[in-house]
Design a protein around this motif. Structure first.
Motif, mmCIF file in Angstrom:
data_model
loop_
_atom_site.group_PDB
_atom_site.id
_atom_site.type_symbol
_atom_site.label_atom_id
_atom_site.label_comp_id
_atom_site.label_asym_id
_atom_site.label_seq_id
_atom_site.Cartn_x
_atom_site.Cartn_y
_atom_site.Cartn_z
ATOM 1 N N GLN A 63 13.290 30.228 16.561
ATOM 2 C CA GLN A 63 14.459 31.051 16.246
ATOM 3 C C GLN A 63 14.660 31.219 14.744
ATOM 4 O OE1 GLN A 63 14.423 27.948 17.507
ATOM 5 N NE2 GLN A 63 16.439 26.958 17.479
ATOM 6 N N LEU A 64 13.997 30.383 13.928
ATOM 7 C CA LEU A 64 14.143 30.491 12.477
ATOM 8 C C LEU A 64 13.382 31.674 11.896
ATOM 9 C CD1 LEU A 64 13.781 26.777 11.278
ATOM 10 C CD2 LEU A 64 15.874 28.049 11.797
ATOM 11 N N GLY A 65 12.355 32.122 12.597
ATOM 12 C CA GLY A 65 11.517 33.184 12.041
ATOM 13 C C GLY A 65 10.689 32.651 10.886
ATOM 14 N N GLU A 66 10.389 33.499 9.912
ATOM 15 C CA GLU A 66 9.626 33.065 8.751
ATOM 16 C C GLU A 66 10.559 32.341 7.773
ATOM 17 O OE1 GLU A 66 6.386 33.223 8.268
ATOM 18 O OE2 GLU A 66 6.150 34.123 10.272
ATOM 19 N N VAL A 67 10.257 31.082 7.502
ATOM 20 C CA VAL A 67 11.141 30.294 6.642
ATOM 21 C C VAL A 67 10.695 30.381 5.181
ATOM 22 C CG1 VAL A 67 11.711 28.674 8.472
ATOM 23 C CG2 VAL A 67 9.802 28.181 6.952
ATOM 24 N N GLU A 68 11.665 30.264 4.302
ATOM 25 C CA GLU A 68 11.400 30.167 2.876
ATOM 26 C C GLU A 68 11.878 28.803 2.402
ATOM 27 O OE1 GLU A 68 12.205 33.547 0.238
ATOM 28 O OE2 GLU A 68 13.020 34.569 2.014
ATOM 29 N N PHE A 69 11.057 28.158 1.594
ATOM 30 C CA PHE A 69 11.418 26.844 1.078
ATOM 31 C C PHE A 69 12.064 26.979 -0.297
ATOM 32 C CE2 PHE A 69 7.680 25.355 3.763
ATOM 33 C CZ PHE A 69 8.499 24.924 4.794
ATOM 34 N N GLU A 70 13.168 26.287 -0.453
ATOM 35 C CA GLU A 70 13.905 26.304 -1.712
ATOM 36 C C GLU A 70 13.465 25.172 -2.633
ATOM 37 O OE1 GLU A 70 18.524 25.495 -2.698
ATOM 38 O OE2 GLU A 70 18.145 27.151 -1.333
ATOM 39 N N CYS A 71 13.076 24.037 -2.043
ATOM 40 C CA CYS A 71 12.664 22.873 -2.828
ATOM 41 C C CYS A 71 11.530 22.146 -2.120
ATOM 42 C CB CYS A 71 13.820 21.883 -3.016
ATOM 43 S SG CYS A 71 15.247 22.530 -3.907
ATOM 44 N N GLU A 72 10.708 21.446 -2.883
ATOM 45 C CA GLU A 72 9.664 20.595 -2.325
ATOM 46 C C GLU A 72 9.500 19.389 -3.236
ATOM 47 O OE1 GLU A 72 5.534 22.491 -3.926
ATOM 48 O OE2 GLU A 72 6.582 23.689 -2.404
ATOM 49 N N TRP A 73 9.271 18.220 -2.648
ATOM 50 C CA TRP A 73 9.122 16.998 -3.440
ATOM 51 C C TRP A 73 8.417 15.944 -2.602
ATOM 52 C CZ3 TRP A 73 13.370 18.481 -0.814
ATOM 53 C CH2 TRP A 73 14.064 17.547 -0.051
ATOM 54 N N TYR A 74 7.960 14.899 -3.277
ATOM 55 C CA TYR A 74 7.327 13.810 -2.546
ATOM 56 C C TYR A 74 7.456 12.512 -3.324
ATOM 57 C CZ TYR A 74 3.172 13.662 -5.588
ATOM 58 O OH TYR A 74 2.318 13.517 -6.651
ATOM 59 N N VAL B 225 0.856 -1.181 0.000
ATOM 60 C CA VAL B 225 0.000 0.000 0.000
ATOM 61 C C VAL B 225 0.894 1.233 0.000
ATOM 62 C CG1 VAL B 225 -1.682 1.330 1.334
ATOM 63 C CG2 VAL B 225 -1.913 -1.153 1.147
ATOM 64 N N TYR B 226 0.629 2.147 -0.915
ATOM 65 C CA TYR B 226 1.412 3.381 -0.978
ATOM 66 C C TYR B 226 1.071 4.307 0.182
ATOM 67 C CZ TYR B 226 3.490 3.201 -5.690
ATOM 68 O OH TYR B 226 4.251 2.907 -6.785
ATOM 69 N N LEU B 227 2.099 4.776 0.853
ATOM 70 C CA LEU B 227 1.973 5.849 1.844
ATOM 71 C C LEU B 227 2.743 7.042 1.291
ATOM 72 C CD1 LEU B 227 0.944 6.493 4.788
ATOM 73 C CD2 LEU B 227 3.282 6.004 5.519
ATOM 74 N N PRO B 228 2.066 8.132 0.902
ATOM 75 C CA PRO B 228 2.799 9.267 0.323
ATOM 76 C C PRO B 228 3.599 10.000 1.394
ATOM 77 C CG PRO B 228 0.500 9.861 0.632
ATOM 78 C CD PRO B 228 0.611 8.407 1.000
ATOM 79 N N TYR B 229 4.756 10.507 1.008
ATOM 80 C CA TYR B 229 5.609 11.233 1.964
ATOM 81 C C TYR B 229 6.269 12.390 1.237
ATOM 82 C CZ TYR B 229 8.182 11.767 6.315
ATOM 83 O OH TYR B 229 8.648 12.242 7.532
ATOM 84 N N PHE B 230 6.212 13.585 1.866
ATOM 85 C CA PHE B 230 6.762 14.786 1.230
ATOM 86 C C PHE B 230 7.897 15.357 2.060
ATOM 87 C CE2 PHE B 230 3.364 16.385 4.009
ATOM 88 C CZ PHE B 230 4.041 17.368 4.725
ATOM 89 N N ASN B 231 8.696 16.192 1.413
ATOM 90 C CA ASN B 231 9.757 16.940 2.075
ATOM 91 C C ASN B 231 9.813 18.362 1.533
ATOM 92 O OD1 ASN B 231 11.551 15.207 3.928
ATOM 93 N ND2 ASN B 231 11.261 13.890 2.135
ATOM 94 N N PHE B 232 10.126 19.291 2.424
ATOM 95 C CA PHE B 232 10.436 20.667 2.062
ATOM 96 C C PHE B 232 11.850 20.962 2.534
ATOM 97 C CE2 PHE B 232 5.816 20.739 2.347
ATOM 98 C CZ PHE B 232 5.454 21.494 1.231
ATOM 99 N N ALA B 233 12.591 21.711 1.748
ATOM 100 C CA ALA B 233 13.939 22.118 2.130
ATOM 101 C C ALA B 233 13.998 23.635 2.205
ATOM 102 C CB ALA B 233 14.964 21.607 1.122
ATOM 103 N N THR B 234 14.454 24.148 3.360
ATOM 104 C CA THR B 234 14.601 25.590 3.514
ATOM 105 C C THR B 234 15.812 26.078 2.716
ATOM 106 O OG1 THR B 234 16.111 25.491 5.412
ATOM 107 C CG2 THR B 234 13.741 25.377 5.872
ATOM 108 N N LYS B 235 15.921 27.372 2.598
ATOM 109 C CA LYS B 235 17.171 27.932 2.112
ATOM 110 C C LYS B 235 18.247 27.684 3.179
ATOM 111 C CE LYS B 235 15.227 31.444 -0.935
ATOM 112 N NZ LYS B 235 15.212 32.877 -1.319
ATOM 113 N N PRO B 236 19.529 27.689 2.809
ATOM 114 C CA PRO B 236 20.577 27.439 3.803
ATOM 115 C C PRO B 236 20.479 28.400 4.989
ATOM 116 C CG PRO B 236 21.503 27.351 1.600
ATOM 117 C CD PRO B 236 20.086 27.838 1.441
#
Length: 427
Positions: free
Chosen positions: A328-339, A253-264
């Protein structure tokens, strides 16, 4: 890959280029044909070639196209199932074998990376299984006790040390597993491919298998533009299986999984957020995971698919959750997203299938593909070479069976993850 930034995200952006390959367009001969260019298939090919066995790999799309190029990149020891439960599921003999093999699997990954000088951002500082509340603390203490009884280098950290290592006070403790670590998964699987080629293996990409035919004691594996005749077939297509071995996909059974990557992150933030670069995941039923890449990007993920309404729902949830976890990160920006898709078996335990004479494969990694895939590929090579007979394999032979109500369950998981992430931060 294939002009889809949500398929492999950060890993495709930062991995070294893949080795040069081509499409199969002729009739070839080998001793072994490996179908699938992921962790298992390329590990098998590498170890076969190192034994002087002529091996050809057929990958339907590109190296690491499936789970190998989409996952979080945690090198875990063992499986989701508690150590004491595996002998109950598999029986005492196979349970002990698979515990020994998978418990030490991260060390096999490390050794291969060092031996073949694979540039894949390897981190060897362990992983942290983060306890949410008292219930989570009970779980990790029991898991720690069971692995420690087997001699594994594991220990439970209190809330204070956990906070210091993570940079967040959200957790009541954590299980530190010093066997484990992180890597850049697409870089690792491409490195395995290069090592296999150097050892003498031939790899064809964009060459999906469309059929097989038994020829005497051997097999002919067919693609649209060519064929390979061989004595053995290794089926290493896992949850992304299509064609002759689509049953592997159908039994999971497929379980979908995603990731987001912040800027450095900046230098100051890197000193407080995962300063030792452990890979982390929590004890929630709908879990979250997070880790740091070499450039200081925080990679944060959970269950769900970034398509249709899910893309906006999960992105908003990730930003809220990161704000709660790491203010402590404040407002984050995502550089990449995938799943991608995790293939789940009915008992969360891998399978060994013998599809026909000399047609074999492991599958069903349940989201833990890096270390198990590597050692199972090595095991297949040893089996084909005659060093491990069927009775000595780490898993019993089972016949693949399609799961009932699979499509309904998958739709439920995808929708349920959206509902959960709309409802709260889930930390």
């Amino acid at each position: 890959m294939y002009n889809d930034p949500r398929s492999h995200g950060l890993w495709e952006k930062t991995a070294p280029k893949p080795p040069v390959t081509s499409m199969l367009q002729s009739a070839e001969k080998a001793e072994v044909v490996v179908v699938g260019g992921g962790f298992t298939g390329l590990s098998a090919a590498l170890h076969l070639a190192e034994r002087g066995i002529r091996v050809i790999v057929l990958e339907g799309k590109e190296i690491g196209f499936g789970g190998a190029g989409r996952n979080v990149g945690l090198i875990n020891g063992g499986m989701w199932v508690m150590p004491k439960e595996l002998p109950n599921v598999l029986g005492p003999i196979y349970g002990e074998r698979v515990l020994d093999l998978l418990g030490n699997a991260p060390f096999v990954v490390r050794a291969l990376i060092e031996q073949h000088q694979i540039e894949c951002e390897l981190e060897k500082n362990g992983t942290l299984h983060c306890a949410v509340g008292e219930k989570g603390l009970v779980e990790i203490r029991e898991r720690c006790a069971q692995w420690a009884a087997r001699g594994a280098p594991v220990r439970v950290l209190d809330a204070q040390e956990t906070a210091a290592r993570i940079g967040s006070t959200a957790y009541s403790g954590a299980l530190l597993d010093e066997r484990a670590g992180t890597l850049q998964p697409l870089a690792y699987v491409r490195g395995l491919a290069r090592a296999a080629q150097k050892a003498g293996a031939t790899i064809y990409t964009s060459s999906p298998v469309i059929g097989t035919e038994q020829q005497g004691n051997g097999w002919t594996v067919k693609t649209a533009n060519g064929s390979v005749s061989a004595d053995w077939i290794v089926v290493a297509t896992e949850a992304y299986s299509t064609g002759p071995w689509e049953i592997i996909r159908e039994e999971q059974v497929y379980l979908p999984y995603f990731n987001f990557a912040t800027k450095p992150l900046g230098d100051n933030l890197r000193q407080s957020v995962l300063p030792n670069r452990e890979g982390c995941w929590d004890t929630k039923e709908i879990l979250s995971s997070f880790r740091m890449d070499k450039a200081g990007r925080l990679v944060f993920g959970s269950v769900g698919a970034l398509r249709n309404t899910g893309a906006a729902v999960h992105r908003a949830w990730a930003k809220r959750s990161l704000k709660r976890l790491f203010p402590q990160l404040g407002e984050v920006e995502f550089e990449c997203e995938w799943y991608g898709q995790i293939g789940m078996t009915d008992n969360a335990v891998p399978r060994f299938h013998k599809f026909a004479r000399n047609v074999v494969g492991f599958s069903g990694y349940n989201g833990r593909g890096i270390a198990p895939g590597t050692v199972f590929g090595k095991t297949l090579a040893a089996h084909i070479a005659g060093d491990i007979n069927e009775d000595a394999l780490p898993l019993p032979i089972t016949a693949p069976e399609a799961r009932s109500l699979r499509a309904l369950k998958e739709a439920y998981y995808e929708a349920g993850a959206q509902i959960a992430h709309i409802a709260g931060e889930r930390i």
